[in-house]
Design an enzyme around this catalytic site. Sequence first.
Site, PDB file in Angstrom:
ATOM      1  N   GLY A  35       3.498  67.394  46.453  1.00  0.00           N
ATOM      2  CA  GLY A  35       3.701  68.352  45.370  1.00  0.00           C
ATOM      3  C   GLY A  35       2.403  68.788  44.718  1.00  0.00           C
ATOM      4  N   LYS A  48      18.233  62.002  31.415  1.00  0.00           N
ATOM      5  CA  LYS A  48      19.569  61.721  30.855  1.00  0.00           C
ATOM      6  C   LYS A  48      19.543  62.220  29.418  1.00  0.00           C
ATOM      7  CE  LYS A  48      22.402  59.231  33.510  1.00  0.00           C
ATOM      8  NZ  LYS A  48      23.615  59.842  34.029  1.00  0.00           N
ATOM      9  N   LEU A  49      20.698  62.612  28.916  1.00  0.00           N
ATOM     10  CA  LEU A  49      20.769  62.912  27.487  1.00  0.00           C
ATOM     11  C   LEU A  49      20.443  61.636  26.717  1.00  0.00           C
ATOM     12  CD1 LEU A  49      23.996  65.112  27.314  1.00  0.00           C
ATOM     13  CD2 LEU A  49      21.605  65.846  27.205  1.00  0.00           C
ATOM     14  N   TYR A 105      10.807  61.962  29.082  1.00  0.00           N
ATOM     15  CA  TYR A 105       9.758  62.695  29.784  1.00  0.00           C
ATOM     16  C   TYR A 105       8.937  63.531  28.798  1.00  0.00           C
ATOM     17  CZ  TYR A 105       7.693  65.823  33.302  1.00  0.00           C
ATOM     18  OH  TYR A 105       6.824  66.529  34.081  1.00  0.00           O
ATOM     19  N   LYS A 121       5.007  63.279  27.832  1.00  0.00           N
ATOM     20  CA  LYS A 121       4.092  64.385  28.089  1.00  0.00           C
ATOM     21  C   LYS A 121       3.461  64.897  26.793  1.00  0.00           C
ATOM     22  CE  LYS A 121       4.407  64.563  32.566  1.00  0.00           C
ATOM     23  NZ  LYS A 121       3.211  64.268  33.385  1.00  0.00           N
TER      24      LYS A 121
END
Lengths: 445, 285, 427
Positions: free
Chosen positions: A215, A292-293, A351, A355
């Site tokens: 990637g 996931k929520l 995430y 970040k």
Amino acid sequence: MSDWYRDFANSGLGTTITRQLGLPRPAVLRRYEPGQPLLTGPGLVGAAGEGRLRDVVSGVLAAAGVRVDGGTDDERLSAVVLDATGLTGPAQLAAVHELLAPAVRRLGPSARVLVLAEPPADAPTVAQAAARQALEGLVRSVAKELRNGATANLVLVPSDAEAALASPLRFFLSGRSAYVDGQVLTLAAAEVPAGDDPDRPLVGKVAVVTGAARGIGAAIARVMARDGAHVVAVDVPAAGESLAQVANAVGGTAVALDLTAPDAGPRLARQLQARHGGLDVVVHNAGITRDKLLVNMDADRWNAVMAVNLQAQLDVTQALLDADGVLRPGARVVSVSSQSGIAGNRGQTNYAASKAGIIGMVRAWAPEFAARGATINAVAPGFIVTEMTATMPLGTREVGSRINSLQQGGLPVDVAETIAWLAQPGSAGVNGQVVRVCGQSVLGA
Amino acid sequence: MVRTVLSETPALPALFARATLSARGRGGDLPDTRLAREGVVADPAQLAGYARVCRFPLGDTLPVTFPHLLAFPLQVALMADRAFPLALPGLVHVRNRIEAVRSIGVGEALDLEVWAERFARHRGGATVDLRASVSAGGEEVWRGRSTYLARGAQAPEGAPDADVDVEVGVLDRIAAQWQVHDDAGRRYAKVSGDVNPIHLSGLTAKAFGFKRAIAHGMWVKARALAALSGRLPDAVDVDVAFRKPLLLPSTVLLATEQVEGGWDLAVRNASAGTEHLLGTVRARR
Amino acid sequence: MPAQFRKAAIVGGNRIPFARANGAYARAGNQDMLTATLDGLVARFGLQGQTVGEVAAGAVLKHSRDFNLTRESVLGSRLSAATPSYDVQQACGTGLETAVLVANKIALGQIECGIAGGVDTASDAPIAVNEDLRRMLISLGSAKTVQQRLKALSGIRPGQLLPEVPRNVEPRTGLSMGEHAAITAREWEIGREEQDQLALRSHQNLAAAYDRGFFDDLVTPFLGLTRDDNLRPDTSLEKLATLRPVFGAGESATMTAGNSTPLTDGASAVLLASDEWAAAHDLPVLAHLVDAQTAAVDHVHGGEGLLMAPVHAVPVLLARNGLTLQDFDFYEVHEAFASTVLATLRAWENPGYCKERLGLDTPLGPIDRSRLNVHGSSLATGHPFAATGGRIVATLAKTLSEAGPGKRGLISVCAAGGQGVVAVLES
């Protein structure tokens, strides 16, 4: 992973249909290739008030063989560089408008609008601060109005940072910044080494790229190697097969390493010292998602993402800073953040937190790095077309890729080019910055 | 003594057929006849096939058992003749002795002579020795003695006792295990010419009273010697007793033991332990 | 001619995870696996486009089309095509023997660096046509007229169409390696439980080594496999005890699938060099290959076990180097079968055997078992015949390097045909 819609919109029939229906018409972006001229046509260099950067700009453009006479009226402009460092107040913004309006009308495909100004925070008067800040709104709006792959960005150049301008200037004008749009970059004073080879700016540099097996990481490794670096490609042992392929393709070295292991940093430092005599560039690209929520998110998902995406970057960077003589003078650290870290994203609390944390990290570390003559920056990709996004549902993917000023997703190479630019010796004046590679996405803008 | 020199090697299938048809009504003493051939040279193709089936390395000297193949058709011709007192079908090879005076080159012209001797009494019938002598350039280089048992046959008055046993030492160390497939008889028949029906198929073997086809004794002997390739002197005496028939197919074990002056051998059934072959190999002094 | 010898350095190694036969690598051939292994080594040490002194490797089970297996693998790899290469085959000793060959050339100054390796696949093993059919096809190929061809074809029988699958048996004895090992196990009265114990330790040691990242720079995943898939980290004595013996018969049968190596696919490679070359390329020296010895026994008629040759090789090696069996910090005894390792150790401890068979006045004596196969061995990794030597050399070299300078290790590898290769490594 071709952009079928972009290809269609640029075909003969597609042009007619999209024009009549008023559909977006994403352009084919001009991307950098070795040996490519900085610009394809004439550029225009103007100033609002008594600008002080005109000579620097003209020098860089002349060195790159760019005509800066503004061309003839029927010639398409490749770039407009506006030196607004002489702004004394809002009244002079009219001069900006006066200069830009006709020029924008003449812009060619993938043209560049670059406004240079001084940081509002440094302004001696309130009026000057207001005028400088106004440029941000102006540039971001111009970026949204531009068509055909053209971009507009604002570079804030403090009075003592003129020497740092050349590298950002070249980047924003070149095809390397194809997917960087509507951004504001603030330079800092720095000692800038002379004489980068624009086509091989990383010659002799050792660059560690984590998450290099596939990637965006693999694209970073390729671009860094293309620019002359010896790439030390790092990824988890389980990804070793593709990691070896990437390392071999770029003539680099593969290091299989779990970066979350307690001794990962010291191990990496020891190996870099022994095998390469130290290192010049670290690209923290390794990252994982466990979406996931929040209400459904278990501790494992949370902890795994934090460990890989944030803690490992902190630990490994600290280990490299601590290891005597491993980080060579002029070192560059570039962390891959994310649009999610700026705008947030549903289902990605872990995430996005990691970040965003990266942004905090590079900003907090920037002074220490500056003191070492080094830099640390983050790059925040927007919607980048990878194997991963190819598996997204069509609707999500199409929306994600169109809600930006360039009306298309970026490519891994766009992220890689930005990182490679930040890694250049000439980018010494870019420190503690977050450069979004998002085509001016509406998210978090 | 009558000595007949044949101009060509007799065809074995025809001999077997004739011997079978004329099996009845035989008797009397051994004929005082010798059959001979002169200037016989081993056929390289036959030699190669033989070496492969018995697992001898193919080289420029004959395997120690190979001259038997050259002499065997003459021996069968002798036995097929009406004058021979025992019926060929049903004869069982129970012992084979070879005395190799020296190794024989592949291209050497060999003179063969065969005869029968030593009609002897055996508790199950009578035995007879078929002898073979192989000479090269007037010098005897190889001698063979095959002892056959004719069950229920009667040796003449005053005949000596049969001598069919070979003494070997303790043989409890396994050197090799052989998977002997059901085509082992046919494969050996093809290269040796010994098309005795008891070796060829279960059906033909049954006709002669065997449950299944049985392996050629000389193949078992040859393969055991081949297992000792590289360890035997050129001048060697090999003496083996064929015990229970080796029914096809079988898994058998070769046991070897180095002894003073040579080797002792045994080939036994892998599961039942039945002895198929016991033998000694001794350097000639 | 160089005035004096220099000891070859072991720079590092690479292997692909070993896979049980007909599993992860079922569709890969020897050349695929060896090429991938070389490429992993190239990536680890940045050797892209470089010419190394030579690549020596081999396979035990090899297709006739792979007659130049190593050369073809080098040509398909990222190494410079100007790298000379050759095949070696010494059964399970191949991998260690190639390392010795390359090390010797380095020691003599004939080359500065080289790669030793091995590969084997039991999944893609060559299957031959029936011997009669093969000869018929050869004569068909040489037939010139239609009549000759028809005559050749008329020789085909249905039975000949059955292929001949290579059997894992010793050609001269007709016994499988396991059956041979079972005979030795019986002779040395090796018990079931001690074999299971050894197997258990092998799995535990290998699992622990993987877990602490020991193999991160020794293994490169291949075809989706990231660890040796024979590894059973959670096996136990109880589980091993439930397995039925597969070799030997009756009461004395002790060898099971748990304490014997399975048929395995895999490849390994080791980078060796002179100290000067390693230094010039900023590459590490994990250890040096000090000396090596090969021995063979008469397993057919000589009354010695098929896998006992290393037992004979080691005292020769020790004597030449003025060492005793106890002078080692680590022992790598290839676990063809648990019973092989135990018989080897027992033989060295046995005064009668050492005197009669090895000609030693005193036995070599026991070793500290805690230093044996500390990162697991073939019972856990599996055993792709020619690849095992390279696995062991790289594993031991790294083990010694981790332990610090001046450490010494002994490698013992038994091989089909009654052969054995042993070597001393020093950090």
